[in-house]
Design a protein around this motif. Structure first.
Motif, short mmCIF file in Angstrom:
data_model
loop_
_atom_site.label_atom_id
_atom_site.label_comp_id
_atom_site.label_asym_id
_atom_site.label_seq_id
_atom_site.Cartn_x
_atom_site.Cartn_y
_atom_site.Cartn_z
N LEU A 19 7.79 3.15 12.32
CA LEU A 19 8.41 2.11 11.51
C LEU A 19 8.62 0.83 12.31
O LEU A 19 8.37 -0.28 11.82
CB LEU A 19 9.75 2.59 10.96
CG LEU A 19 9.70 3.53 9.76
CD1 LEU A 19 11.07 4.15 9.49
CD2 LEU A 19 9.22 2.78 8.52
N ASN A 61 -1.08 9.90 0.61
CA ASN A 61 -0.89 8.75 -0.27
C ASN A 61 -0.60 9.18 -1.71
O ASN A 61 0.19 8.53 -2.40
CB ASN A 61 -2.11 7.83 -0.23
CG ASN A 61 -2.09 6.89 0.96
OD1 ASN A 61 -1.11 6.20 1.18
ND2 ASN A 61 -3.16 6.87 1.73
N PHE A 98 10.12 -0.83 0.23
CA PHE A 98 9.33 -0.40 1.37
C PHE A 98 7.84 -0.46 1.04
O PHE A 98 7.03 -0.96 1.84
CB PHE A 98 9.70 1.04 1.76
CG PHE A 98 8.74 1.67 2.73
CD1 PHE A 98 8.80 1.38 4.08
CD2 PHE A 98 7.75 2.54 2.27
CE1 PHE A 98 7.90 1.95 4.98
CE2 PHE A 98 6.84 3.11 3.16
CZ PHE A 98 6.92 2.81 4.51
N ASP A 99 7.46 0.02 -0.13
CA ASP A 99 6.05 0.07 -0.52
C ASP A 99 5.45 -1.34 -0.57
O ASP A 99 4.28 -1.54 -0.22
CB ASP A 99 5.92 0.75 -1.88
CG ASP A 99 4.48 0.96 -2.31
OD1 ASP A 99 3.64 1.25 -1.42
OD2 ASP A 99 4.18 0.83 -3.51
N ARG A 102 5.93 -3.75 1.33
CA ARG A 102 5.64 -4.25 2.67
C ARG A 102 4.78 -3.29 3.49
O ARG A 102 4.39 -3.61 4.60
CB ARG A 102 6.95 -4.52 3.42
CG ARG A 102 7.74 -5.69 2.87
CD ARG A 102 9.05 -5.88 3.62
NE ARG A 102 9.71 -7.09 3.21
CZ ARG A 102 9.54 -8.29 3.79
NH1 ARG A 102 8.69 -8.40 4.81
NH2 ARG A 102 10.18 -9.35 3.36
N ARG A 103 4.51 -2.12 2.97
CA ARG A 103 3.82 -1.08 3.73
C ARG A 103 2.38 -1.49 4.02
O ARG A 103 1.60 -1.77 3.10
CB ARG A 103 3.84 0.22 2.94
CG ARG A 103 3.15 1.39 3.64
CD ARG A 103 3.33 2.67 2.85
NE ARG A 103 2.54 2.68 1.64
CZ ARG A 103 1.46 3.42 1.44
NH1 ARG A 103 1.03 4.23 2.39
NH2 ARG A 103 0.82 3.39 0.28
N PHE A 125 -0.53 2.47 7.20
CA PHE A 125 0.73 3.07 7.66
C PHE A 125 0.59 4.59 7.70
O PHE A 125 0.16 5.21 6.72
CB PHE A 125 1.88 2.67 6.74
CG PHE A 125 3.22 3.16 7.22
CD1 PHE A 125 3.93 2.45 8.17
CD2 PHE A 125 3.76 4.35 6.72
CE1 PHE A 125 5.17 2.91 8.62
CE2 PHE A 125 4.99 4.81 7.16
CZ PHE A 125 5.69 4.09 8.11
N LEU A 164 1.71 8.11 7.32
CA LEU A 164 2.76 8.85 6.61
C LEU A 164 2.97 10.26 7.16
O LEU A 164 3.89 10.95 6.72
CB LEU A 164 2.41 8.95 5.12
CG LEU A 164 2.58 7.66 4.31
CD1 LEU A 164 1.91 7.82 2.96
CD2 LEU A 164 4.05 7.33 4.13
N LEU A 217 12.15 6.06 5.07
CA LEU A 217 11.43 5.05 4.28
C LEU A 217 12.37 4.36 3.30
O LEU A 217 12.27 3.16 3.06
CB LEU A 217 10.26 5.70 3.53
CG LEU A 217 9.26 6.51 4.37
CD1 LEU A 217 8.09 6.96 3.51
CD2 LEU A 217 8.77 5.71 5.57
#
Length: 394
Positions: free
Chosen positions: A70, A118, A150-151, A153-154, A158, A160, A168
């Motif tokens: 992160l 995803n 969060f999504d 700006r992800r 990224f 996971l 998150l």
């Protein structure tokens, strides 16, 4: 015989204090911890049976594990230790929010392919994942707002794998609240009915660095712990804060007033087990910590880690105490006595020796040898024994 009678008589108030705390934990003492990492989490879970008023000031300077992913992606404070302490203190009974707790503690698999990861992430963001579906409204909408932040700006790449959903959500809340941790920690505390208070020592995006006794300088918490990298070649001489580029002067990072107030209201102050420098002393670096602690006339306890701390090569218990005192004295009042900063060491029997006790005595700090480790593992604390000891001091 007289000594035995006096010893047993002295135990009675402690037993009454423990029983009283267990019967009314909502009225329990305000035990304040300086800590980080996961070393205190089991003790924190047990502490919920004794008091709902514990305070946990956590370092947000971690740069390893899932926090590293992160921090690299978003250039933000570390949230993993904060999230894990919130979960340790969450009300896990049906009176709390068990569905939210299960969502926040869920991790993505470590061995799944990117498409599978995803797909699961999208099901969470769209509210279709079974763990999200189990959360009732309006909490579900509030959580979805954070995860969608969060999504938004992800980065597409990224990673996971092994990511904590709770981390998150905290990251999303950080973005949604103008890059401030305090609001999202408050919201999450309410969501999972945290039985205590959890705060970052400062709400800043910083790292730690260290100067070693051989003169070399190491930057980043990950490089100090000896967990993901080779152990340190020699002891740490000095710890400092950095903005990842430059060493910061002490006056550049100040203890927030809200955290000063928590220290001033505490009934016991505890320097908790964990990596000595990156988990404990890191919390003592902001300007105002030492001075505020010195003002408060309550028991101030060092609970050292059991086993080997990779951050402390060649250091015994007295050396570790001196490292804590040195960090506190930088901004404590001039000529402050050591007991005003650390009054007691709760020393497990496995760490106690007469020689150590003598050295600690010269420093003016009382060493209390106590059986605190698990019967089956001398390198781990028994959470209930530790909680009994801390409550007895309150």
């Amino acid at each position: 015989m007289a000594d035995i009678i006096l010893s047993r008589a002295a135990e009675i108030p402690d037993q009454l204090r423990i029983a009283r705390a267990k019967s009314s934990p909502n009225l329990g003492p305000r035990i304040l911890f300086f800590s980080g990492g996961s070393a205190l989490n089991d003790i924190s879970r047990s502490l919920k049976s004794y008091t709902h008023n514990s305070v946990h000031l956590i370092t947000p300077f971690d740069s390893g594990g899932s926090s590293q992913v992160l921090r690299k992606a978003f250039n933000m404070p570390a949230v993993g230790d904060l999230r894990s302490r919130l979960m340790a203190l969450a009300d896990e009974t049906e009176l709390g929010q068990p569905d939210i707790f299960r969502l926040f503690t869920h991790r993505f698999p470590t061995d799944a392919d990117p498409d599978t990861l995803n797909k699961e992430f999208r099901s969470i963001v769209h509210g279709q994942h079974p763990l999200m579906q189990a959360v009732s409204q309006p909490m579900r909408s509030l959580i979805l707002t954070q995860i969608k932040a969060f999504d938004a700006r992800r980065p597409k790449d990224f990673d996971l794998r092994n990511a904590s959903v709770g981390n998150l959500i905290v990251a999303g809340g950080y973005f949604a609240n103008d890059f401030n941790l305090e609001p999202v920690l408050f919201i999450m505390s309410k969501m999972v009915a945290v039985l205590g208070t959890v705060r970052a020592i400062v709400d800043d995006n910083l790292h730690i660095g260290a100067k070693l006794e051989n003169g070399s300088v190491i930057l980043g918490q990950r490089e100090l712990t000896g967990k993901e990298v080779p152990p340190l070649p020699c002891p740490i001489q000095q710890l400092f804060l950095t903005n990842a580029h430059n060493r910061l002067p002490r006056e550049a990072v100040r203890l927030p007033m809200r955290n000063r107030r928590l220290i001033r209201k505490s009934d016991v102050i505890c320097y908790a087990p964990g990596s000595l420098f990156s988990s404990v002393i890191a919390n003592l670096l902001p300007l105002g910590v030492g001075a505020t602690i010195a003002e408060r006339h309550v028991p101030k306890v060092y609970l050292p880690s059991l086993g080997t701390d990779p951050e402390c090569p060649g250091m015994d218990l007295a050396d570790q105490l001196e490292a804590i005192l040195s960090a506190l004295k930088i901004d404590a009042p001039e000529h402050v006595a050591n007991p005003a900063l650390v009054s007691t060491i709760l020393c497990d029997e496995t760490l106690y020796t007469p020689q150590i006790a003598k050295r600690l005595s010269r420093l003016g700090v009382q060493c209390v040898p106590t059986l605190l480790h698990k019967a089956e593992n001398p390198h781990q604390y028994d959470p209930n024994k530790v909680c009994d000891a801390l409550i007895s001091l309150s």
